[in-house]
Design a protein around this motif. Structure first.
Motif, PDB file in Angstrom:
ATOM      1  N   LEU A   4       9.626  14.891   5.213  1.00 44.06           N
ATOM      2  CA  LEU A   4      10.166  16.019   5.132  1.00 44.06           C
ATOM      3  C   LEU A   4       9.379  16.648   3.715  1.00 44.06           C
ATOM      4  O   LEU A   4       8.710  15.892   3.276  1.00 44.06           O
ATOM      5  N   ALA A   5       9.161  18.302   4.002  1.00 42.83           N
ATOM      6  CA  ALA A   5       8.774  19.036   3.638  1.00 42.83           C
ATOM      7  C   ALA A   5       9.087  19.756   2.447  1.00 42.83           C
ATOM      8  O   ALA A   5      10.252  20.501   2.653  1.00 42.83           O
ATOM      9  N   VAL A   6       8.506  20.460   1.783  1.00 43.68           N
ATOM     10  CA  VAL A   6       8.801  21.729   0.774  1.00 43.68           C
ATOM     11  C   VAL A   6       7.645  22.272   0.636  1.00 43.68           C
ATOM     12  O   VAL A   6       6.102  21.703  -0.332  1.00 43.68           O
ATOM     13  N   ALA A   7       8.094  23.413   0.868  1.00 44.27           N
ATOM     14  CA  ALA A   7       5.755  24.549   0.353  1.00 44.27           C
ATOM     15  C   ALA A   7       6.863  25.413  -0.855  1.00 44.27           C
ATOM     16  O   ALA A   7       7.869  25.582  -0.987  1.00 44.27           O
ATOM     17  N   PHE A   8       5.424  25.757  -2.087  1.00 42.33           N
ATOM     18  CA  PHE A   8       5.692  26.586  -3.078  1.00 42.33           C
ATOM     19  C   PHE A   8       4.912  27.940  -2.653  1.00 42.33           C
ATOM     20  O   PHE A   8       4.310  28.539  -3.076  1.00 42.33           O
ATOM     21  N   ILE A   9       6.087  28.647  -1.865  1.00 34.10           N
ATOM     22  CA  ILE A   9       6.043  30.163  -1.487  1.00 34.10           C
ATOM     23  C   ILE A   9       5.658  30.684  -2.590  1.00 34.10           C
ATOM     24  O   ILE A   9       7.123  30.859  -4.013  1.00 34.10           O
ATOM     25  N   ASP A  10       5.080  31.887  -2.257  1.00 33.93           N
ATOM     26  CA  ASP A  10       5.981  33.041  -3.451  1.00 33.93           C
ATOM     27  C   ASP A  10       5.780  34.196  -2.774  1.00 33.93           C
ATOM     28  O   ASP A  10       5.003  35.007  -2.065  1.00 33.93           O
ATOM     29  N   PRO A  11       7.025  34.387  -2.333  1.00 33.52           N
ATOM     30  CA  PRO A  11       7.234  36.125  -1.925  1.00 33.52           C
ATOM     31  C   PRO A  11       7.108  36.895  -2.141  1.00 33.52           C
ATOM     32  O   PRO A  11       7.230  37.881  -1.062  1.00 33.52           O
ATOM     33  N   VAL A  12       6.521  36.933  -3.429  1.00 25.71           N
ATOM     34  CA  VAL A  12       6.121  38.683  -3.703  1.00 25.71           C
ATOM     35  C   VAL A  12       5.017  38.524  -4.447  1.00 25.71           C
ATOM     36  O   VAL A  12       4.958  38.119  -6.203  1.00 25.71           O
ATOM     37  N   LEU A  44       0.779  -0.997  -0.031  1.00 28.83           N
ATOM     38  CA  LEU A  44       0.005  -0.182  -0.332  1.00 28.83           C
ATOM     39  C   LEU A  44       1.115   1.440  -0.029  1.00 28.83           C
ATOM     40  O   LEU A  44       1.972   1.306   0.420  1.00 28.83           O
ATOM     41  N   LEU A  45       0.325   2.848  -0.619  1.00 31.23           N
ATOM     42  CA  LEU A  45       0.723   3.663  -0.268  1.00 31.23           C
ATOM     43  C   LEU A  45       0.022   4.485  -0.407  1.00 31.23           C
ATOM     44  O   LEU A  45      -1.197   4.626  -0.378  1.00 31.23           O
ATOM     45  N   ALA A  46       0.535   5.374   0.980  1.00 31.36           N
ATOM     46  CA  ALA A  46      -0.577   6.037   1.046  1.00 31.36           C
ATOM     47  C   ALA A  46      -0.754   7.459   1.255  1.00 31.36           C
ATOM     48  O   ALA A  46       0.599   8.223   0.781  1.00 31.36           O
ATOM     49  N   LEU A  47      -1.888   8.199   0.756  1.00 34.09           N
ATOM     50  CA  LEU A  47      -1.527   9.591   1.053  1.00 34.09           C
ATOM     51  C   LEU A  47      -2.235  10.788   1.731  1.00 34.09           C
ATOM     52  O   LEU A  47      -3.352  10.180   1.971  1.00 34.09           O
ATOM     53  N   VAL A  87       6.833  11.262   4.279  1.00 28.63           N
ATOM     54  CA  VAL A  87       7.367  10.432   4.887  1.00 28.63           C
ATOM     55  C   VAL A  87       8.336   9.817   4.763  1.00 28.63           C
ATOM     56  O   VAL A  87       8.138   8.720   4.351  1.00 28.63           O
ATOM     57  N   PRO A  88       9.451   9.614   5.572  1.00 25.85           N
ATOM     58  CA  PRO A  88      10.491   8.673   5.351  1.00 25.85           C
ATOM     59  C   PRO A  88      10.283   7.593   6.199  1.00 25.85           C
ATOM     60  O   PRO A  88      11.360   6.543   7.121  1.00 25.85           O
ATOM     61  N   ALA A  89       9.320   6.942   5.490  1.00 30.66           N
ATOM     62  CA  ALA A  89       9.638   5.244   6.059  1.00 30.66           C
ATOM     63  C   ALA A  89       9.966   4.014   5.970  1.00 30.66           C
ATOM     64  O   ALA A  89       9.321   2.960   5.548  1.00 30.66           O
ATOM     65  N   ALA A  90      11.486   4.477   6.313  1.00 34.79           N
ATOM     66  CA  ALA A  90      12.354   3.559   6.012  1.00 34.79           C
ATOM     67  C   ALA A  90      13.633   3.725   6.385  1.00 34.79           C
ATOM     68  O   ALA A  90      13.831   4.194   7.693  1.00 34.79           O
ATOM     69  N   ASN A  91      14.407   2.079   6.810  1.00 35.79           N
ATOM     70  CA  ASN A  91      15.425   2.213   7.491  1.00 35.79           C
ATOM     71  C   ASN A  91      16.249   3.510   6.649  1.00 35.79           C
ATOM     72  O   ASN A  91      17.338   3.592   7.634  1.00 35.79           O
ATOM     73  N   ALA A  92      16.185   3.302   5.414  1.00 37.27           N
ATOM     74  CA  ALA A  92      17.157   4.295   5.137  1.00 37.27           C
ATOM     75  C   ALA A  92      16.685   5.475   3.026  1.00 37.27           C
ATOM     76  O   ALA A  92      16.248   4.555   3.352  1.00 37.27           O
ATOM     77  N   PRO A 117       9.790   4.769  10.691  1.00 36.95           N
ATOM     78  CA  PRO A 117       9.666   3.719  10.849  1.00 36.95           C
ATOM     79  C   PRO A 117       8.667   3.121  11.750  1.00 36.95           C
ATOM     80  O   PRO A 117       7.153   2.527  11.553  1.00 36.95           O
ATOM     81  N   LYS A 118       8.658   3.499  12.537  1.00 39.25           N
ATOM     82  CA  LYS A 118       8.519   2.895  13.958  1.00 39.25           C
ATOM     83  C   LYS A 118       6.696   3.068  14.411  1.00 39.25           C
ATOM     84  O   LYS A 118       6.212   2.967  14.660  1.00 39.25           O
ATOM     85  N   GLN A 119       6.666   4.977  13.810  1.00 39.62           N
ATOM     86  CA  GLN A 119       5.507   5.335  14.189  1.00 39.62           C
ATOM     87  C   GLN A 119       4.585   5.108  13.131  1.00 39.62           C
ATOM     88  O   GLN A 119       3.921   5.603  13.425  1.00 39.62           O
ATOM     89  N   VAL A 120       5.050   4.397  11.567  1.00 34.37           N
ATOM     90  CA  VAL A 120       4.020   4.098  10.451  1.00 34.37           C
ATOM     91  C   VAL A 120       3.458   2.851  10.817  1.00 34.37           C
ATOM     92  O   VAL A 120       2.450   2.405  11.224  1.00 34.37           O
ATOM     93  N   LEU A 121       4.284   2.257  11.994  1.00 31.49           N
ATOM     94  CA  LEU A 121       4.129   0.425  12.218  1.00 31.49           C
ATOM     95  C   LEU A 121       2.954   1.024  13.951  1.00 31.49           C
ATOM     96  O   LEU A 121       2.140  -0.176  13.430  1.00 31.49           O
ATOM     97  N   ASP A 122       3.039   1.954  14.595  1.00 32.09           N
ATOM     98  CA  ASP A 122       2.519   1.978  15.648  1.00 32.09           C
ATOM     99  C   ASP A 122       1.558   2.804  15.677  1.00 32.09           C
ATOM    100  O   ASP A 122      -0.029   3.520  16.203  1.00 32.09           O
ATOM    101  N   ASP A 123       0.722   2.900  13.679  1.00 27.06           N
ATOM    102  CA  ASP A 123      -0.345   3.884  13.194  1.00 27.06           C
ATOM    103  C   ASP A 123      -0.256   5.133  13.608  1.00 27.06           C
ATOM    104  O   ASP A 123      -1.442   5.595  14.043  1.00 27.06           O
TER     105      ASP A 123
END
Length: 416
Positions: free
Chosen positions: A247-255, A85-88, A155-160, A204-210
């Protein structure tokens, strides 16, 4: 699972059933993504949308974690088909998806069949699964085309976990729990790469713990990602489930037009005050050569200045900001210059006042366009204005000026 209960003839065999779920996050997760910006407009409001293509490569060293083990010697196990599965966070942006496991492509089904992460899609793998040799490595690849707005998080849901992201958006704002290890930003876009291991993140542990996905869209105004995660950490320490690392990135418009109009309105009070100072300065330095300004005339000048911001806001909904600004400022400079010429009784005074107003509007436009240097430019501009007023009025006798303004008593009335 069966067991005997009771004694003697009352002894009977009871069959008990128990359902349990086996989950395994990848040992390695490599994500490669490319985003193309697709902004959407409504009036002067702008939403920074994007279209992204993602390739997710996951692998497990073996499938032993998915092999159930009976707790009793007489226990019997019946396994349902394994599910990838892939959660979105929002499935409305999914355009197409493809999944390949062990080199074989499988049909993608809507939903995840997961109790906590319900949105997304899944692939039901044929039985018997895991592999007959559960010590063999398992590989999976998911290709996804996704559209979204404003922000993207993984979400970095892997050991690496390794995430490579490229985009044509020139103003990224990196957030989440980890900043990119490498990044390059230019006017043509940006490239960034994250590398996160399970030694640094508990994802990874957080994902397994729901654990829940942090919904930063509902964060109160003024809270940034770090503050949001600090609140989540405090909740987890008190016994509640915390948020999964991202891990996140926002697409801002400063002006952007809306922000520029909002910033221009915030300068309104200062702008009106400087204009009144300029009018009073002309009146003081005129030394009787110009007419005195009535409070009603000050009010009309202030009203004209206030209408500038209304004009700017309304015109920005239909034209580019620089066009709206040029039109509104030209109209106000022309109106104030001509009115000041008649108000003071001198055409030259009106021309000088109009030129000063044009300079002031030009300075404010520069302030609006600057993102990093607006404060220093504004501070230097205000210091220059105060210094100019002090220099021009250095020889003014303010006591005599106010006495003349109040007038002297009539001698005939005093004699009577």
């Amino acid at each position: 699972m069966g067991q005997h209960r009771g004694r003697g003839q009352r002894q009977k065999k009871v069959v008990e059933k128990r359902e349990f779920l086996l989950q395994a996050t990848p040992d390695n997760l490599r994500i490669t993504s490319a985003l193309n910006s697709e902004p959407r407009y409504r009036g002067l409001f702008k939403v920074n949308g994007y279209v992204g293509r993602f390739a997710l490569d996951a692998d497990w060293a073996n499938a032993q974690a998915m092999r159930p083990v009976a707790e009793r010697a007489d226990g019997r196990l019946k396994c349902q088909p394994a599910v990838l599965l892939l959660a979105l966070g929002d499935v409305r942006g999914v355009r197409q998806a493809k999944a390949v496991v062990q080199g074989t492509e499988f049909a993608v089904q809507p939903g995840t069949q997961h109790a906590e992460y319900k949105q997304g899609f899944h692939v039901t793998l044929p039985a018997p699964w895991p592999l007959a040799d559960d010590k063999a490595a398992v590989t999976a690849r998911i290709e996804l085309e996704l559209v979204g707005t404003a922000r993207l998080a993984v979400v970095p849901a892997a050991n690496a976990t390794t995430w490579k992201l490229s985009s044509d958006w020139p103003h990224p704002s990196f957030g989440g729990r980890f900043l990119p290890t490498d990044r390059s930003i230019s006017d043509a876009g940006f490239e960034a790469q994250w590398k996160v291991s399970s030694l640094a993140s508990a994802a990874p542990k957080q994902v397994l713990d729901d654990a829940a996905i942090c919904d930063l869209s509902n964060t109160p105004r003024g809270f940034d990602d770090d503050q949001r995660y600090a609140v989540a950490a405090a909740a987890e320490a008190s016994g509640a489930k915390g948020c999964v690392d991202t891990l996140a990135v926002a697409f801002i418009d400063p002006v952007n037009p809306y922000m520029l109009s909002d910033r221009a309105t915030k300068y309104g009070l200062l702008f009106i005050a400087l204009t009144f100072v300029a009018v009073g300065l002309v009146e003081v330095l005129g030394k009787g050569r110009v007419r005195r300004v009535h409070p009603v005339q000050y009010a009309l000048v202030g009203l004209a200045l206030t209408l500038f911001f209304l004009l700017l806001l309304s015109l920005s909904e239909h034209f580019a900001f620089w066009v709206a600004y040029a039109a509104a400022s030209t109209a106000c400079v022309t109106l104030l210059g001509s009115y000041t010429a008649h108000m003071l009784g001198q055409r030259k005074a009106g021309v000088l006042f109009g030129a000063a107003m044009a300079l002031l509007y030009g300075l404010m436009y520069v302030l609006l366009q600057r993102e990093q240097t607006a404060l220093v430019i504004g501070s230097v501009g205000l210091f220059t204005a105060v210094a100019a007023v002090m220099w021009l009025t250095r020889r003014v006798d303010w006591y005599r000026l106010f006495e003349d303004a109040r007038g002297t008593p009539d001698d005939s009335k005093l004699a009577g």
